[in-house]
Design a protein around this motif. Structure first.
Motif, PDB file in Angstrom:
ATOM      1  N   CYS A  35       0.859  -1.180   0.000  1.00  0.00           N
ATOM      2  CA  CYS A  35       0.000   0.000   0.000  1.00  0.00           C
ATOM      3  C   CYS A  35       0.904   1.243   0.000  1.00  0.00           C
ATOM      4  CB  CYS A  35      -0.923  -0.015   1.229  1.00  0.00           C
ATOM      5  SG  CYS A  35      -0.053   0.272   2.795  1.00  0.00           S
ATOM      6  N   GLU A  36       0.285   2.395   0.069  1.00  0.00           N
ATOM      7  CA  GLU A  36       1.052   3.640   0.051  1.00  0.00           C
ATOM      8  C   GLU A  36       1.991   3.747   1.253  1.00  0.00           C
ATOM      9  OE1 GLU A  36       0.250   8.459  -0.223  1.00  0.00           O
ATOM     10  OE2 GLU A  36      -1.434   7.073  -0.255  1.00  0.00           O
ATOM     11  N   MET A  37       1.504   3.386   2.430  1.00  0.00           N
ATOM     12  CA  MET A  37       2.338   3.483   3.630  1.00  0.00           C
ATOM     13  C   MET A  37       3.475   2.458   3.614  1.00  0.00           C
ATOM     14  SD  MET A  37      -0.458   4.362   6.575  1.00  0.00           S
ATOM     15  CE  MET A  37       0.727   4.867   7.803  1.00  0.00           C
ATOM     16  N   CYS A  38       3.260   1.325   2.957  1.00  0.00           N
ATOM     17  CA  CYS A  38       4.341   0.349   2.793  1.00  0.00           C
ATOM     18  C   CYS A  38       5.483   0.961   1.977  1.00  0.00           C
ATOM     19  CB  CYS A  38       3.826  -0.911   2.099  1.00  0.00           C
ATOM     20  SG  CYS A  38       2.630  -1.862   3.036  1.00  0.00           S
ATOM     21  N   HIS A  39       5.115   1.688   0.922  1.00  0.00           N
ATOM     22  CA  HIS A  39       6.140   2.352   0.113  1.00  0.00           C
ATOM     23  C   HIS A  39       6.886   3.392   0.932  1.00  0.00           C
ATOM     24  CE1 HIS A  39       5.613   0.577  -3.822  1.00  0.00           C
ATOM     25  NE2 HIS A  39       4.304   0.693  -3.700  1.00  0.00           N
ATOM     26  N   TRP A  40       6.166   4.097   1.809  1.00  0.00           N
ATOM     27  CA  TRP A  40       6.828   5.101   2.654  1.00  0.00           C
ATOM     28  C   TRP A  40       7.922   4.461   3.499  1.00  0.00           C
ATOM     29  CZ3 TRP A  40       2.117   7.960   5.244  1.00  0.00           C
ATOM     30  CH2 TRP A  40       1.406   8.667   4.279  1.00  0.00           C
ATOM     31  N   GLN A  41       7.708   3.229   3.954  1.00  0.00           N
ATOM     32  CA  GLN A  41       8.697   2.552   4.789  1.00  0.00           C
ATOM     33  C   GLN A  41       9.928   2.147   3.992  1.00  0.00           C
ATOM     34  OE1 GLN A  41       6.831  -0.372   7.665  1.00  0.00           O
ATOM     35  NE2 GLN A  41       5.084   0.188   6.364  1.00  0.00           N
ATOM     36  N   ARG A  42       9.765   1.944   2.703  1.00  0.00           N
ATOM     37  CA  ARG A  42      10.892   1.505   1.873  1.00  0.00           C
ATOM     38  C   ARG A  42      11.887   2.622   1.609  1.00  0.00           C
ATOM     39  NH1 ARG A  42       8.316  -2.492  -2.750  1.00  0.00           N
ATOM     40  NH2 ARG A  42       7.139  -3.808  -1.301  1.00  0.00           N
ATOM     41  N   TRP A  43      11.424   3.854   1.425  1.00  0.00           N
ATOM     42  CA  TRP A  43      12.310   4.944   1.012  1.00  0.00           C
ATOM     43  C   TRP A  43      13.455   5.181   1.990  1.00  0.00           C
ATOM     44  CZ3 TRP A  43      12.617   6.012  -3.767  1.00  0.00           C
ATOM     45  CH2 TRP A  43      11.510   5.854  -4.591  1.00  0.00           C
TER      46      TRP A  43
END
Length: 160
Positions: A35-43
């Motif tokens: 999800c969008e928040m999962c992508h936030w954790q990757r950056w």
């Protein structure tokens, strides 16, 4: 002159590398789309990986230590985002993005209802895609990232 890379440096490099490999494997092999928040954790993990890799190239020990500490901070940022995301998943607080919203059909005409459904997110941030022992991937990221960042900083301090 021999360069010495301590355990803090290796952990700052290998932790984000392994976490990113795990989530990409879960996505590409396991079909767990983020999800969008999962992508936030990757950056922040991408940043930590780059910073830790750069530290391998720096010959000055003080600069190398500073880069490793900066990588630890980036890892901790990902962990903090993981805490926020896990809290959304567990219902402790509301989400920060549209991917956590529910559709309110009150007062909507039938044509507007269909439009609202079509605009709803495909992957919701408030529903964990996978859990183990009741801990979601965001929860595991929070545990590993915050624990790893604390360990890296403790190792750097001990090495002084």
């Amino acid at each position: 002159m021999t360069r010495r890379f301590g355990p803090a440096h290796w952990l700052a490099f290998l932790l984000p590398l392994s976490l990113l490999a795990g989530v990409w494997g879960a996505q590409l092999i396991g079909g767990l789309y983020p999800c969008e928040m999962c992508h936030w954790q990757r950056w922040p993990h991408y940043a930590a990986l780059g910073i830790a890799a750069l530290a391998f190239l720096v010959p000055q020990p003080r600069a190398r230590r500073a880069l490793v500490a900066l990588a630890a901070v980036a890892i901790a940022v990902s962990g903090a985002i993981g805490v926020a995301h896990a809290g959304v998943e567990y219902g402790w607080w509301h989400g920060f993005t549209a991917c956590t919203s529910t559709i309110d059909f009150s007062g909507l005409a039938p044509s507007q209802r269909l439009d609202a459904i079509m605009k709803a997110p495909l992957i919701r941030c408030d529903r964990p895609a996978w859990t183990l022992f009741g801990i979601s991937l965001a929860g595991f990221n929070a545990l590993f990232s915050l624990g790893g960042a604390i360990t890296i900083l403790a190792l750097l301090r001990r090495a002084r």
